[in-house]
Design a protein around this motif. Structure first.
Motif, short mmCIF file in Angstrom:
data_model
loop_
_atom_site.label_atom_id
_atom_site.label_comp_id
_atom_site.label_asym_id
_atom_site.label_seq_id
_atom_site.Cartn_x
_atom_site.Cartn_y
_atom_site.Cartn_z
N ASP A 79 32.56 38.98 51.69
CA ASP A 79 31.60 37.93 51.31
C ASP A 79 31.88 36.72 52.21
O ASP A 79 32.95 36.12 52.13
CB ASP A 79 31.81 37.55 49.84
CG ASP A 79 30.90 36.43 49.39
OD1 ASP A 79 30.12 35.89 50.22
OD2 ASP A 79 30.96 36.07 48.19
N GLY A 133 33.05 33.61 50.55
CA GLY A 133 34.33 33.81 49.89
C GLY A 133 35.51 33.62 50.81
O GLY A 133 36.60 33.22 50.38
N LEU A 139 33.32 31.50 42.94
CA LEU A 139 31.90 31.59 42.62
C LEU A 139 31.43 30.42 41.76
O LEU A 139 30.24 30.34 41.44
CB LEU A 139 31.61 32.91 41.89
CG LEU A 139 31.85 34.17 42.70
CD1 LEU A 139 31.77 35.40 41.80
CD2 LEU A 139 30.87 34.29 43.86
N ARG A 189 36.29 34.13 40.37
CA ARG A 189 36.44 34.41 41.79
C ARG A 189 36.28 35.91 42.00
O ARG A 189 36.46 36.69 41.05
CB ARG A 189 37.83 33.98 42.29
CG ARG A 189 38.10 32.50 42.24
CD ARG A 189 39.51 32.17 42.69
NE ARG A 189 39.80 30.76 42.56
CZ ARG A 189 39.60 29.84 43.51
NH1 ARG A 189 39.12 30.25 44.69
NH2 ARG A 189 39.87 28.57 43.31
N HIS A 190 35.96 36.33 43.21
CA HIS A 190 35.91 37.77 43.46
C HIS A 190 36.29 38.07 44.89
O HIS A 190 36.22 37.21 45.78
CB HIS A 190 34.51 38.34 43.12
CG HIS A 190 33.51 38.18 44.22
ND1 HIS A 190 32.66 39.19 44.62
CD2 HIS A 190 33.21 37.12 45.01
CE1 HIS A 190 31.87 38.76 45.59
NE2 HIS A 190 32.17 37.51 45.85
N MET A 199 24.14 37.12 37.77
CA MET A 199 24.81 38.09 38.64
C MET A 199 24.26 39.49 38.36
O MET A 199 23.61 39.71 37.33
CB MET A 199 26.32 38.07 38.39
CG MET A 199 26.98 36.73 38.65
SD MET A 199 26.90 36.28 40.40
CE MET A 199 27.75 34.69 40.39
#
Length: 306
Positions: free
Chosen positions: A197, A200, A207, A164-165, A215
């Protein structure tokens, strides 16, 4: 590693035959056009092939004629709204009948060029019939399963991670996010609140799984260096500043049989086509006087590498 990437065109004949098989398997040859429009909860009884749809003078247009026209005009039919396709095909066939009658009245069917074209069209129709009845029969569930087993046996897994980010514009914002996480805030909640994002915000920064090379380098290096459950320091990329959480690591599994079935069906069909054509040519003398043309035909006839 065995792959089933789309094969190069072996020849125009093979491409046409492949299109025919896909139409046949999907029901495009046998299924009357009426049944291809809006599917009902219960499939209606199919009209008989010899059911008359229209008459043109003393000639008839049948359901079988519509199916043949749908096969022949697949590209054009795809541009017609589904509700109008049946009427489109009947219109084409009416025009064909009246123009054919006019051509016969003018004696056009007696010319040498017409007779050559007629012979070509007869052979094309016979080729399609042979393909549909002989080669298409090779595309069975058992053949696809065997091809899948071969694929899996040669499959080479690669390392994948699930991460995740949270993406923000500046390092200061990233540091603030990192501090909130350290204080106990759930990563998913922080992502929905802070990330720039768009996807997101809906997924909590998820992700999914990805491998190396998917990436940007800075993000990839930081993500793959983490251990499951670990959160990265702020990482800068061309998109901004990321805070990354690694969920899990795994070796990539092969795609499922269901995912691979369309591609494998095409592979089985191509293999059956190659084997059949090579067998049919084995005892027939084929001579092409032009050496350059002969070499080009030979290249087109070579089985594609897998």
């Amino acid at each position: 590693m065995t792959t089933f990437a789309p094969l190069r065109a072996r020849s125009m004949l093979k491409s046409l035959a492949a299109g025919l098989l896909l139409a046949t398997v999907a029901g495009g040859l046998a299924l009357p056009v009426a049944a291809q429009e809006t599917p009902a909860v219960e499939a209606p009884a199919q009209p008989a092939p010899d059911a008359v749809v229209a008459t043109v003078g003393d000639q008839t247009i049948t359901e079988a004629d519509l199916a043949f026209a749908a096969e022949d005009l697949q590209q054009e039919l795809g541009q017609v709204p589904p509700a109008d396709r049946r009427a489109f095909l009947v219109t084409v066939l009416i025009d064909m009948k009246v123009m054919a009658q006019a051509a016969k009245a003018a004696g056009m069917n007696e010319t040498e060029m017409f007779k050559r074209r007629l012979a070509y069209l007869e052979e094309r129709a016979l080729r399609r019939a042979y393909f549909a009845e002989k080669i298409a029969a090779a595309v069975t569930d058992e053949a696809i399963r065997a091809a899948y087993d071969t694929f899996v046996a040669g499959f080479t897994p690669v390392e994948e991670i699930h991460a995740r980010h949270i993406l923000v514009a500046s390092k200061e914002e990233a540091d603030a996010v990192k501090a909130e996480l350290a204080a106990g805030k759930a990563f998913e909640i922080a992502a929905m609140e802070k990330t720039t994002d768009p996807s997101g915000k809906q997924t909590g920064g998820d992700l999914g799984f990805f491998g190396k090379g998917q990436m940007v380098p800075e993000f990839e290096a930081a993500a793959f260096a983490l251990e499951p459950g670990q959160v990265s320091e702020p990482v800068q990329s061309q998109f901004g500043w990321h805070v990354i959480k690694l969920e899990e690591k795994r070796m990539s599994p092969p795609p499922s049989l269901e995912q691979m079935t369309p591609q494998l069906g095409q592979q089985v069909m191509y293999d059956a086509f190659d084997a059949s054509v090579l067998s049919l040519k084995a005892n027939i003398a084929i001579d092409i006087p032009d050496a350059a043309l002969a070499e080009g035909v030979k290249r087109q006839s070579e089985p594609a590498a897998q």
